[in-house]
Design a protein around this motif. Structure first.
Motif, short mmCIF file in Angstrom:
data_model
loop_
_atom_site.label_atom_id
_atom_site.label_comp_id
_atom_site.label_asym_id
_atom_site.label_seq_id
_atom_site.Cartn_x
_atom_site.Cartn_y
_atom_site.Cartn_z
N SER A 82 8.54 6.12 5.42
CA SER A 82 7.40 6.45 6.28
C SER A 82 7.75 7.66 7.15
CB SER A 82 6.99 5.25 7.13
OG SER A 82 7.72 5.22 8.32
N MET A 83 9.03 7.82 7.50
CA MET A 83 9.42 8.98 8.30
C MET A 83 9.37 10.28 7.49
SD MET A 83 12.58 7.21 10.33
CE MET A 83 13.53 8.72 10.46
N LEU A 84 9.92 10.24 6.28
CA LEU A 84 10.07 11.49 5.51
C LEU A 84 8.90 11.78 4.59
CD1 LEU A 84 13.87 11.27 4.64
CD2 LEU A 84 12.77 12.83 6.24
N LEU A 85 8.23 10.73 4.11
CA LEU A 85 7.14 10.96 3.18
C LEU A 85 5.79 10.70 3.84
CD1 LEU A 85 8.68 9.13 0.08
CD2 LEU A 85 8.77 11.57 0.62
N GLY A 86 5.82 10.19 5.05
CA GLY A 86 4.58 9.95 5.77
C GLY A 86 3.68 8.92 5.12
N ILE A 87 4.28 7.94 4.43
CA ILE A 87 3.41 6.90 3.84
C ILE A 87 3.48 5.61 4.64
CG2 ILE A 87 3.48 7.76 1.48
CD1 ILE A 87 5.68 5.67 0.92
N ASN B 249 0.82 -1.22 0.00
CA ASN B 249 0.00 0.00 0.00
C ASN B 249 0.84 1.26 0.00
OD1 ASN B 249 -2.28 -1.56 0.00
ND2 ASN B 249 -2.32 -1.67 2.27
N ALA B 250 1.92 1.21 0.79
CA ALA B 250 2.83 2.36 0.82
C ALA B 250 3.40 2.58 -0.58
CB ALA B 250 3.96 2.11 1.81
N LEU B 251 3.78 1.49 -1.23
CA LEU B 251 4.34 1.60 -2.58
C LEU B 251 3.31 2.15 -3.54
CD1 LEU B 251 6.53 -1.46 -3.60
CD2 LEU B 251 7.15 0.95 -3.51
N ALA C 45 1.05 4.14 -2.97
CA ALA C 45 0.89 5.57 -2.72
C ALA C 45 2.04 6.37 -3.32
CB ALA C 45 0.80 5.82 -1.21
N CYS C 46 3.16 5.77 -3.46
CA CYS C 46 4.32 6.52 -3.98
C CYS C 46 5.14 5.58 -4.85
CB CYS C 46 5.15 7.05 -2.80
SG CYS C 46 6.49 8.13 -3.32
N LEU C 47 4.59 5.27 -6.01
CA LEU C 47 5.14 4.23 -6.86
C LEU C 47 6.54 4.56 -7.38
CD1 LEU C 47 3.84 1.55 -7.36
CD2 LEU C 47 3.15 2.32 -9.62
N VAL C 48 6.91 5.84 -7.34
CA VAL C 48 8.24 6.22 -7.82
C VAL C 48 9.34 5.53 -7.00
CG1 VAL C 48 8.38 8.27 -6.38
CG2 VAL C 48 9.68 8.16 -8.50
N LEU C 49 9.04 5.25 -5.75
CA LEU C 49 10.04 4.59 -4.89
C LEU C 49 10.47 3.24 -5.47
CD1 LEU C 49 8.74 5.20 -1.25
CD2 LEU C 49 10.63 6.33 -2.43
#
Lengths: 461, 461
Positions: free
Chosen positions: A456-461, A311-313, A315-319
């Motif tokens: 999760s710390m820097l992007l809050g995901i 789910n985190a991914l 939300a920010c698939l560029v990672l």
């Protein structure tokens, strides 16, 4: 020196032609001036049918020397074709350590036949050697060596050499023993030649002795021989009696074999004992599949971590695009450290007691590498990914997540990479098995955990 | 044999104590029975200040032998502290090949000083040796060897050995040359001892000759020496005149060094010439960062492929979890093949002309491995991921995509892994550089392309 491919083909062509035309005298003439190792190579390459024909063309002594150089399956085939008297002839010409090396590779039926044909002394000695563990100095030593007594004169020593020196593998190094066979001194044949005929052996021998035990690891004995530039290492038994020597040519073979095994283990293969092209595909598969299977299944953990953060991914698939780079860089950093340490271990340069020095070194190297790689990556992400390729998802926080992960992963990979082999050595495992594939898998999982933590710390995901 | 860590620490403790108490006579007594290699190790470990004090306690001849075994930075430090007469004393005791080896490592200022103090003959010979390329047999050969004439009797030969044999590095192997210094034959000191005093050298010498040229690669010469079980390899110049010999101890050092370099290159490091713990962190960083940087940046392509398929992935995010396994399995399969071939290349077992045999073998091994891995993976995905973990996204088509990719990637990785080193050798590059990290990166990108291809075909994304 037969230049491997070019001359080999030429010779093989000649041999094939001569064999077809039954020009056996010429074939013999062709082989006579060659080195045994080269003849063995040609016999192997000439094919299964030709080998026993060609072998029988060689004069007795040369034949035995060639026999030693053949691969064990060719030896077995030849022995199976030998008459009893032929087998005896070969055995009589062999040095004991070579005979023992051959017997070790043969199936039981052949071993029995060999022991049957050997002289009683050889049988006794073979039985002794075969009792030593496979990796021990005892298993590769030669029990035929030239020993002198300390009260002999130089002239006596020469007489002894002339009498029995012909049967010894080497007379370059001579050992002085007392009546209970304890080693008293060592001298070279040069020392004898430069001394006076009346000099006593005890006056010219060197009493600074270095020896190894029959139960010592053969690789360590070989490395010691190389370190001290010896031509032979004396081997003593549990009661410190001199029972054999390991010569430099055997030491070189041991080192070559051990090095090949290290390469294989580091590349996640089980060691094989045959040359690459002579191993059947099925045997190669057997050596390779176990680790591939283990490593594939252990990559499941990495997959589970990815699933967990699905789910985190999302939300920010560029990672996702930076994961191969992270796992590659982590794996490579760890491999560098582990291979450096594994090699240092096998050259006896480091030891578990150095673990703190090694760690301290790798941490500094890791920090230097990590800072450079993170910096380069930051520039690349900002200039190429964001500006050149116009990927607006590559924001500065994303950059920070990636670069901080690079830094931490590199340092961690270096630390894991250098300490696992040392740990393995300490607890009696083979350090080479702790090499790249294993460490890469471990680092892979770790780097993902770090990555998502930073995210999760820097992007809050 | 000094058992590396345990005894070393004990000795070092003793040395420190004796140095503090200025017990120089005892220190000397402590060193005298040791092997030069062990003394060198102790001096290195004793620290910078102690080394020149301890070194001066050694008797002249032993001192020279220890000097040769020291690391080049310690040698440089000692030379800088030597008076001119001390330097000359050491030089006089050195064998020519050792002196040349030392000079090659020194900065220019030290080289000038050494050449200044050497005898005219040594200076001339040093200059000659230093002109050979760094990796050539000429650069490691010893120009002092014992040559005989064919019309000498055995008695003459012994006289010659007694007269000049003391200055030679080895007299175990003797070379017979004609007046123009062409090699005619070779014999061992044993042959001399077992012959009659009146025998002519030409009647007992072995005329089956193996030699190498000054310009031959030193590693190949060392491997040949090992293959033929020689104690020394004669080296001839362009005009086929015998100019030197390479002895077995030097060959062992060459092989050890070359092996270490292979390990380093395979682990994506630049070769270093110092033992692991003696290399400064900064130098280790310099050896490791270039390849890490190159491999990190080349992982960009893999990232770009992932970015390209971002939408496809978003549609079927479960695929993402299997990427680490795919890239790991592909990388490991390729590494196994490449390391096996690189090792076979360096042992001269294969050659570019074997490329088809190698490929055929690896394709079969790849197919066997691929089928097993794909099968195991199918079972694992269906039983663990789908049934046990209840991940309903793991459908049979997804399974098929993953397993077909495993199969194809493994076969491809084996093919790439085995052919790249052979290709590198063919075009004159170092095959070892084509090892795991490089191949992993290549296989990573390829496996992703295959993966998404199968996904679009079977899942229609």
């Amino acid at each position: 020196m037969i230049d491997y491919q070019e001359e080999l083909e030429l010779y093989l062509e000649q041999i094939r032609e001569m064999t077809q035309n039954k020009q056996y005298a010429q074939l013999r003439e062709l082989f006579l001036p060659m080195e045994p190792a080269d003849i063995a190579l040609l016999l192997e390459e000439a094919g299964e049918e030709a080998i026993s024909l060609l072998y029988r063309l060689l004069p007795k002594e040369l034949a035995a020397e060639v026999f030693v150089e053949l691969e064990s399956d060719s030896q077995e085939k030849l022995i199976n074709g030998f008459s009893n008297s032929e087998l005896k002839e070969v055995l009589d010409e062999l040095y004991l350590d070579d005979a023992a090396g051959i017997v070790e590779e043969m199936p039981a039926s052949v071993v029995i036949r060999i022991l049957d044909r050997a002289t009683p002394e050889m049988r006794k000695s073979l039985n002794e050697i075969l009792q030593y563990p496979e990796d021990s100095a005892g298993s590769i030593m030669n029990m035929e060596f030239l020993s002198l007594k300390k009260d002999m004169t130089v002239a006596d020593a020469f007489k002894r050499i002339r009498r029995i020196g012909g049967e010894m593998e080497t007379i370059n190094i001579l050992y002085v023993t007392d009546p209970t066979r304890h080693l008293l001194g060592v001298l070279s044949v040069r020392d004898l030649l430069l001394a006076d005929e009346e000099d006593l052996i005890e006056d010219i021998m060197d009493t600074n002795l270095v020896w190894a035990k029959t139960v010592d690891d053969k690789e360590e004995v070989a490395q010691a021989l190389s370190k001290y530039d010896f031509l032979a290492m004396p081997i003593v038994d549990k009661e410190d009696r001199l029972v054999g020597i390991v010569t430099v040519d055997d030491a070189m073979d041991v080192i070559e074999e051990a090095t090949t095994e290290d390469f294989e283990k580091m590349a996640a293969m089980l060691p094989s004992d045959k040359p690459y092209l002579r191993t059947r595909a099925f045997d190669t598969w057997k050596a390779r599949i176990p680790w591939l299977m283990i490593l594939m299944l252990s990559a499941t953990f990495t997959g589970m971590i990815l699933s967990h953060y699905e789910n985190a991914l999302a939300a920010c698939l560029v990672l996702n695009a930076y994961i191969p780079m992270l796992s590659g860089t982590g794996g490579n950093s760890g491999t560098q450290a582990s291979v450096a340490v594994i090699r240092a271990l096998s050259l006896d340069e480091v030891d578990f007691s150095d673990v703190l020095r090694v760690l301290w070194k790798e941490l500094r190297v890791g920090l230097l590498c990590g800072v450079c790689l993170a910096g380069a990556n930051f520039l690349k992400m900002m200039l190429v990914d964001r500006m050149l390729l116009g990927n607006s998802e590559v924001t500065i926080p994303v950059c920070l997540v990636v670069c901080l992960t690079v830094l931490l992963v590199v340092v961690l990979a270096k630390a894991i990479g250098c300490s696992l082999p040392l740990l393995a050595e300490k607890i009696g495992l083979d350090p080479a098995v702790m090499a790249s594939p294993f460490i890469s898998t471990l680092v892979d999982a770790t780097s993902l955990l770090i990555y998502f933590q930073f995210a999760s710390m820097l992007l809050g995901i």
